[in-house]
Every structure is written in C-alpha cells, then in structure tokens.
Motif scaffolding. Structure first.
Motif, PDB file in Angstrom:
ATOM      1  N   PRO A   1       0.811  -1.229   0.000  1.00  0.00           N
ATOM      2  CA  PRO A   1       0.000   0.000   0.000  1.00  0.00           C
ATOM      3  C   PRO A   1       0.843   1.278   0.000  1.00  0.00           C
ATOM      4  CG  PRO A   1      -0.716  -1.533   1.727  1.00  0.00           C
ATOM      5  CD  PRO A   1       0.526  -2.111   1.138  1.00  0.00           C
ATOM      6  N   GLU A   2       2.036   1.208   0.542  1.00  0.00           N
ATOM      7  CA  GLU A   2       2.897   2.400   0.552  1.00  0.00           C
ATOM      8  C   GLU A   2       3.895   2.398  -0.607  1.00  0.00           C
ATOM      9  OE1 GLU A   2       2.274   5.047   2.324  1.00  0.00           O
ATOM     10  OE2 GLU A   2       0.595   3.882   3.099  1.00  0.00           O
ATOM     11  N   GLY A   3       3.624   1.590  -1.630  1.00  0.00           N
ATOM     12  CA  GLY A   3       4.517   1.537  -2.782  1.00  0.00           C
ATOM     13  C   GLY A   3       5.793   0.781  -2.473  1.00  0.00           C
ATOM     14  N   LYS A   4       6.725   0.814  -3.417  1.00  0.00           N
ATOM     15  CA  LYS A   4       7.981   0.089  -3.230  1.00  0.00           C
ATOM     16  C   LYS A   4       9.171   1.031  -3.110  1.00  0.00           C
ATOM     17  CE  LYS A   4      11.128  -3.086  -5.573  1.00  0.00           C
ATOM     18  NZ  LYS A   4      11.490  -3.773  -6.809  1.00  0.00           N
ATOM     19  N   LEU A   5       9.071   2.172  -3.766  1.00  0.00           N
ATOM     20  CA  LEU A   5      10.275   3.005  -3.910  1.00  0.00           C
ATOM     21  C   LEU A   5      10.495   3.873  -2.676  1.00  0.00           C
ATOM     22  CD1 LEU A   5       9.825   3.790  -7.697  1.00  0.00           C
ATOM     23  CD2 LEU A   5      11.253   2.041  -6.609  1.00  0.00           C
TER      24      LEU A   5
END
Ligand code: AHM
Ligand code: MG
Length: 283
Positions: free
Chosen positions: A218-222
């Motif tokens: 949910p908080e992205g990967k980057l």
C-alpha cells in the motif's frame, strides 16, 4: 556542491568497472528492507562510502544498503542519501542500472533536498545533476571525463507510459487511468529499472512513470530518501511534476524512518494534471 558532483563522477567510473568485472552472485546478507543483497550491491555501497569519506562537506551518509545513518565528517553540512546500485538484479540480464544520490542540507526530508544526481550504466555511462538553480545538466562519460551534453527540459506532454508495480495488485482507479493513457496513444516503456525508465522519459521530453500503492504494497515500493525525492527534485527542475497518491508534492514528504517508501508519480505537466483529475484527492 561541485565537489560532491565530482565525487559522484569518480564513483560512477568505479561502479561501472565493478559492474563489468565483478561476480554477480548473491552475498550472504540482507539490506534494511529485508531484500537479499547482491555482491555488486555491497561492492557499490563500499565504493560510495569510501569516496565520500574525505569530502569534508559531507556530514553523514544514508544508504539503501545500510540500516542506520553513517556519520563521516563532524563539521560537514550535507547528508547524502543514496541507492548505490538501483535495479541491480537487472545487471544479470544485461539491462541498464543506475545510482541515485539526494543531497540534503540538515535533516533528510523533502524540503531540505538541495541537489540530486543519478548515473545510468548502460551502453554508455551518463550522469544527470540538478541543483536549485537552473535546469538539470546531462553529461556523458568519455574515458575518464564527463562531457556536458546540455540541459534537460520536459515538454508539456509526452508519449511514454512507464507503469510500475504488479498489475494484478493495482486499484481499479489506477488501472483505469493507465488504460486511458494507452487509449490516447501512449507507448509502454518499462524496463524495471527506475533510473533508465525515468531517464528515458526525461530525455524524450515527457510522459509518465508511476509506482502506485498496491494491495500487496500500500505504501509503494520506492524509497523516499534515496529514490523518490532525488528524482522528484530533478523532474521539478526540468519543468515537470512529481506527486504522491494524495496529489502532494513528493518534495513535501517527511519520512518517519530512513527506509520509508511512498507511492509516486513523475511526469510532464499534462500527464500529472490528468492523474490529479482522475484520482481526485485519493489515488
Ligand atoms: P531495488 O532498489 O531493490 O533495485 O528496487 C527498485 C527498482 C526500481 O528501479 C524499479 O522501478 C522497481 O524496483 C521495479 O519494481 P517492479 O519490478 O515491482 O516493477
Ligand atoms: Mg533502489
């Protein structure tokens, strides 16, 4: 700042040499995000660390490959947050990889980012640097020298679409938006390395790179400090925009932890404005 950019040039040549000559296998360690480290990640991290040790302007280093801050020069002013070899597993399949550097004055957070740079290791070694004044500058290595090619400037609208993350885990709204760009004639350009993918959009004058929050991440990967903010700075200096899933400028983010990630969208104005309309306040 030129001293720091010159140090990055030296680092680039050494990391390029390591990519071409070192063993590509896994090390026996994990990085702070729990990912297995390649020997090349560890070697590249060491190259960056050694190069900055004697740069008295640099107070501390924060690496994607290290859990904690590494203090180096007591009287330094800048904290350099870096990803020594982004997309490193792509070296195995002989695709382009890169190094990313964010230079923060004071506490590492978006508003304190004063300069950034990235290096692309591809058929050629290229470097893009940006500071608060003027457009980013694009260099190409020729032997030991980096020759200035020119300024980097984004047009109002591009043709490329680089959609990151596992599609199965995208939200319906995200899928609809990405599909709408393809329906408008955008072309897919995604290698899985954010450095070459974002570099291509910058040099071809525009488009969109997205790495949204997904059902599995949910908080992205980057990562904000080493990946997201340095590129947000470069995109804004080039005349584009860089926002998160709430439409907030990525450079306004304040990470709670060094390795925090964020959903992120980088592009020329047309695509980012379309994204804001499509998603409303929440992406
Ligand atoms: P890394 O820092 O572990 O190499 O991962 C970052 C890379 C980015 O370069 C790229 O945009 C992203 O991971 C690709 O992820 P995905 O394969 O999920 O699209
Ligand atoms: Mg990375």
């Amino acid at each position: 700042m030129q001293t720091i950019f010159n140090t990055i040039k030296t680092i680039a040549l050494k990391i390029d040499h390591a990519i071409k000559t070192e063993d590509l296998g896994y090390s026996s360690t994990e990085n702070a995000s729990g990912e297995e480290q390649l020997k090349l990640d560890v070697k590249s991290d060491y190259i960056v660390e050694q190069a900055f040790m004697d740069v008295s302007l640099v107070k501390a280093l924060v690496s994607e490959e290290k859990e904690e801050v590494l203090p180096i020069n007591e009287h330094g002013v800048y904290t350099v947050c870096y990803d020594p070899l982004d997309g490193s597993s792509l070296a195995d399949v002989n695709l382009s990889v890169g190094s990313i550097f964010g230079i923060y004055e004071g506490e590492p957070k978006g508003e304190n980012l004063v300069a950034s740079a990235y290096v692309v290791y591809g058929p050629r070694i290229e470097l893009v640097t940006a500071s608060k004044k003027g457009k980013p500058l694009h260099y190409r290595a020729q032997g030991e020298e980096f020759n200035l090619i020119g300024e980097v400037s984004l047009g109002q609208k591009g043709k490329l679409n680089a959609p990151g993350g596992t599609q199965q885990n995208w939200s319906a709204a995200h899928k609809k938006f990405i599909d709408s760009l393809f329906a408008e004639g955008y072309r897919l350009r995604y290698s899985g390395g954010m450095v070459p993918d974002l570099h291509q959009i910058l040099l071809k004058g525009g488009g969109l790179f997205s790495y949204p929050g997904t059902s599995d991440k949910p908080e992205g990967k980057l990562r904000q400090l080493f990946e997201v903010m340095p590129f947000a700075f470069i995109y804004e200096q080039a005349g584009g925009q860089a926002i998160d899933n709430n439409g907030t400028r990525l450079l306004e983010l304040v990470p709670k932890h060094l390795h925090d990630t964020s959903p992120c969208f980088f592009g020329s104005n047309y695509e980012i404005e379309a994204l804001k309309k499509t998603y409303g306040a929440k992406a």
